[in-house]
Design a protein around this motif. Sequence first.
Motif, short mmCIF file in Angstrom:
data_model
loop_
_atom_site.label_atom_id
_atom_site.label_comp_id
_atom_site.label_asym_id
_atom_site.label_seq_id
_atom_site.Cartn_x
_atom_site.Cartn_y
_atom_site.Cartn_z
N SER A 51 0.84 -1.19 0.00
CA SER A 51 0.00 0.00 0.00
C SER A 51 0.88 1.24 0.00
CB SER A 51 -0.92 0.02 1.23
OG SER A 51 -1.59 1.26 1.35
N ASP A 52 0.36 2.32 -0.58
CA ASP A 52 1.06 3.59 -0.56
C ASP A 52 0.89 4.32 0.77
OD1 ASP A 52 1.82 3.12 -3.16
OD2 ASP A 52 0.17 4.27 -4.03
N HIS A 53 0.02 3.82 1.64
CA HIS A 53 -0.27 4.49 2.91
C HIS A 53 0.43 3.84 4.09
CE1 HIS A 53 -3.31 6.88 0.89
NE2 HIS A 53 -3.82 5.78 0.39
N THR A 54 1.20 2.83 3.86
CA THR A 54 1.90 2.16 4.94
C THR A 54 3.14 1.47 4.37
OG1 THR A 54 1.75 0.44 6.64
CG2 THR A 54 0.48 0.10 4.65
N GLN A 55 4.10 1.19 5.24
CA GLN A 55 5.32 0.52 4.82
C GLN A 55 5.30 -0.97 5.10
OE1 GLN A 55 7.20 2.54 3.11
NE2 GLN A 55 5.74 4.11 3.70
N LEU A 56 4.18 -1.49 5.60
CA LEU A 56 4.06 -2.90 5.92
C LEU A 56 3.49 -3.66 4.74
CD1 LEU A 56 2.68 -2.66 9.57
CD2 LEU A 56 5.05 -3.02 8.84
N GLN A 57 4.14 -4.74 4.36
CA GLN A 57 3.69 -5.61 3.28
C GLN A 57 3.37 -6.98 3.84
OE1 GLN A 57 6.35 -4.07 -0.43
NE2 GLN A 57 7.49 -5.11 1.16
N TYR A 58 2.54 -7.73 3.12
CA TYR A 58 2.14 -9.06 3.57
C TYR A 58 2.16 -10.01 2.38
CZ TYR A 58 0.43 -6.44 7.59
OH TYR A 58 0.34 -5.60 8.68
N LEU A 584 9.46 5.99 -4.19
CA LEU A 584 9.92 5.15 -3.10
C LEU A 584 8.90 5.04 -1.99
CD1 LEU A 584 12.37 3.55 -2.04
CD2 LEU A 584 13.14 5.66 -0.91
N TRP A 585 8.19 6.13 -1.69
CA TRP A 585 7.29 6.14 -0.55
C TRP A 585 5.82 6.27 -0.92
CZ3 TRP A 585 9.71 4.55 3.55
CH2 TRP A 585 11.04 4.90 3.78
N GLN A 586 5.52 6.98 -2.00
CA GLN A 586 4.14 7.36 -2.24
C GLN A 586 3.47 6.57 -3.35
OE1 GLN A 586 3.79 11.58 -2.85
NE2 GLN A 586 1.65 11.65 -2.29
N ASP A 587 4.19 6.22 -4.38
CA ASP A 587 3.59 5.54 -5.53
C ASP A 587 4.39 4.28 -5.81
OD1 ASP A 587 2.09 4.86 -7.67
OD2 ASP A 587 2.75 6.48 -8.98
N VAL A 652 5.24 15.08 6.67
CA VAL A 652 4.15 15.86 7.28
C VAL A 652 3.16 16.34 6.24
CG1 VAL A 652 3.62 17.96 8.59
CG2 VAL A 652 5.60 16.56 9.22
N PHE A 653 3.62 16.79 5.09
CA PHE A 653 2.75 17.47 4.14
C PHE A 653 2.39 16.66 2.90
CE2 PHE A 653 4.95 20.89 6.43
CZ PHE A 653 3.87 21.65 6.85
N GLN A 654 3.13 15.59 2.61
CA GLN A 654 2.88 14.85 1.38
C GLN A 654 2.39 13.43 1.61
OE1 GLN A 654 3.04 16.21 -1.70
NE2 GLN A 654 3.53 18.17 -0.74
N LEU A 655 2.90 12.77 2.63
CA LEU A 655 2.53 11.38 2.86
C LEU A 655 1.30 11.27 3.75
CD1 LEU A 655 5.95 9.59 3.43
CD2 LEU A 655 4.58 9.69 1.36
N HIS A 656 0.64 10.14 3.64
CA HIS A 656 -0.51 9.83 4.48
C HIS A 656 -0.28 8.46 5.12
CE1 HIS A 656 -2.57 13.27 2.71
NE2 HIS A 656 -2.21 12.82 1.52
N ILE A 657 0.90 8.30 5.70
CA ILE A 657 1.26 7.03 6.31
C ILE A 657 0.51 6.87 7.63
CG2 ILE A 657 3.15 5.76 7.39
CD1 ILE A 657 5.00 6.79 5.31
#
Length: 703
Positions: A51-58, A584-587, A652-657
């Motif tokens: 997911s683009d909203h978290t760094q955890l994968q399954y 890397l983080w968002q898409d 703070v301003f771009q990610l929605h983690i």
Amino acid sequence: MMGSSRVWNPCHWTLWLLFVSCSCAFYVPGYSVKQYSDGEPIPLLVNKIFSDHTQLQYAYYDLPFVCPPSGNSHGGSPFGSGQSVSLNLGEILRGDRIMTSDFQLHMGKNIECQALCTQEVGRQDVKWGRQLIREGYVAEWIADNLPGATSFVTVDRSRKYYATGFKLGSQEVSPADGKSRTFINNHFTLVIRWRSMPGGGKVVVGFEVYPKSIRAEDHEANGCPRNPHDPHEGLELRIAPNVARLRELYPGSSYIPDDDDEAYDDGATIKIPYSYSVYFKEENGVDWWSRWDLYFNNQDDNSTTHWFAILNSLIISGVLGVAVYVIWSRTVQGDIRGRGDGAMDDPKVKLRAERKGASLLEQETDVERDGDLSDDGGVEDVSGWKLLHGDVFRAPQYSGLLAPLVGSGMQLLFMASGQLVLSCLGVLNPSFRGGFVSVGMGLFIFAGLFSGYFSARLFKTFGGVKWKKNMLITAVLFPGLIFSLVFLLNLFVWAQASSTAIPFSTLISLIALWLLIQVPLVYAGSWYGFTRTPAWEYPTKTTSIARQIPPQPWYSCSAQGILLAGLPPFAVLFIELLFVFTHLWQDKSSYYYVFGFLSAVSTVLLVTISQVTIIATYSQLCAENYHWWWASFLTGGSSAAWVFGYCVWYYVFQLHIEGFVSGLLFFCYSLLACAVYGLLVGTVGFLTAFAFVRRIYSGAKVD
């Protein structure tokens, strides 16, 4: 270079950068073409969800609401479904968990509908599934080394592009009561695009997945939905509450909290039927050699911004280049010509320099005793950096730490350069899954030779004797800190049962690579650098008594000045850094593949860091401060502080983690990346300053 006296010319590397930036169009998608005959099976592998909203994968098969593998073999394969596929180190570290599946694909054979299974899911698993869908998780399947993609078209419908993976489900707001409803995708339409080869075989040039949610009531006895491609009402991922118990808990109220387990029957479940369709479409407009282009074709719209980033970096570097040229041609060269090559050996010049650093009382006594020196007009010209000839090469404090850091920086520089070159040549590409990390790890370990060599030779130059101790610090300090941080973070990820966690066996393998391969390479490089090569010679001799440093301006060798020096390199980097962060983080469903632009910007970045370090070092020497060793290293790496500040702003301003663990992973890995970047560019700044100082104090070319 350390021994070069040729002044940098902007025209030379400008043409080189324009050539390198075009290399983003060159691409080697693989090493062999897999051709299929009609009816030949095409294995479909399942990987993970992300997911683009978290760094955890399954891992896909770790999900309790999907069809578990049956263990049966398909298409003549000796392996049954659910078998793990061998992965390289990079795939493991990036969280891949690839396994065989029960999907049956045969070249050219369309399947209108095939039932997969009917999975019975309990309430806790339903709650987790709803959470994953709300967080936007997508699943990744693989066929013929192509990830299953969601197809999109541009706004003007002129071209198509892919995004890796497909959504687990969707959310809709009910128009009746305004409540959010969560639907799970349980029917998959697989589209395999192929084209014929001259030899008669067929190759896969596209793999698209179109998921759909179809309620259980629309499925027939064979497990397939009626008319699967017609509109259907979706299957809501929800277990109905016990009405009688609701009336007891909430009399006269229609509000039902989703987290109130008492409102639901114990052991309540929901049945989810899964099915799939397969269609083969001939696609003659796409070659096998360019089949990956659709996965990063949407980046073409940003090419103008990439060119703007290069232009911005060239302007900044050009302005700094003018300052360096002025320092070199008008000041340094003028001073050298004015004093002559042998001026530093003049005893009067040496005595004047020693007096400059002595106390006022000693200086007055010397003047009274040797008053004839004050009448020597030639000596009166000695000032600024020339007064430091007896102290400028004095060994720095904590030299036993500086040498290993520079050695580790050279190791990282070799690794990063190799990765960028191989990426521009197309060797490292999306089809080589995990290749960027695997090759980078191999280059890093092999570069232990360079790490040991540069660390030992610099340690010898500083006057060090215990080279084995220096070797041990070089081999253990930086890799040990990285491994310790990754291990601590891994404990948090393990607790989440995420595939992002590095398996214990992989951690043991990394330790083995470190201790059994890299440490011996560092030892070999250190032995050769300390025992078989001479120390770098200084053009001037160091006096026995250190001179007194006068009061310094605020910008010289201070935290404010060092941070200020990091702004120009950060200004060169930040535009391209935005694209790197986005992929890397968002898409995560798209690939960053404009390594030609990144290489061009990185080249200008290193030139800019060298220029800034030269200017800062010269200003410090002119202020009669000979503590330039650590200052040059910190000045070169100071842009890492700005990059980390940019990471905080981006979070703070771009990610929605969402979630504590995801935020912890973001900040810790960002800090680790900035430390690696700072060590690399700090080494570049140090070596540049070392070469510059040796050159201005020699007046001749040095080795």
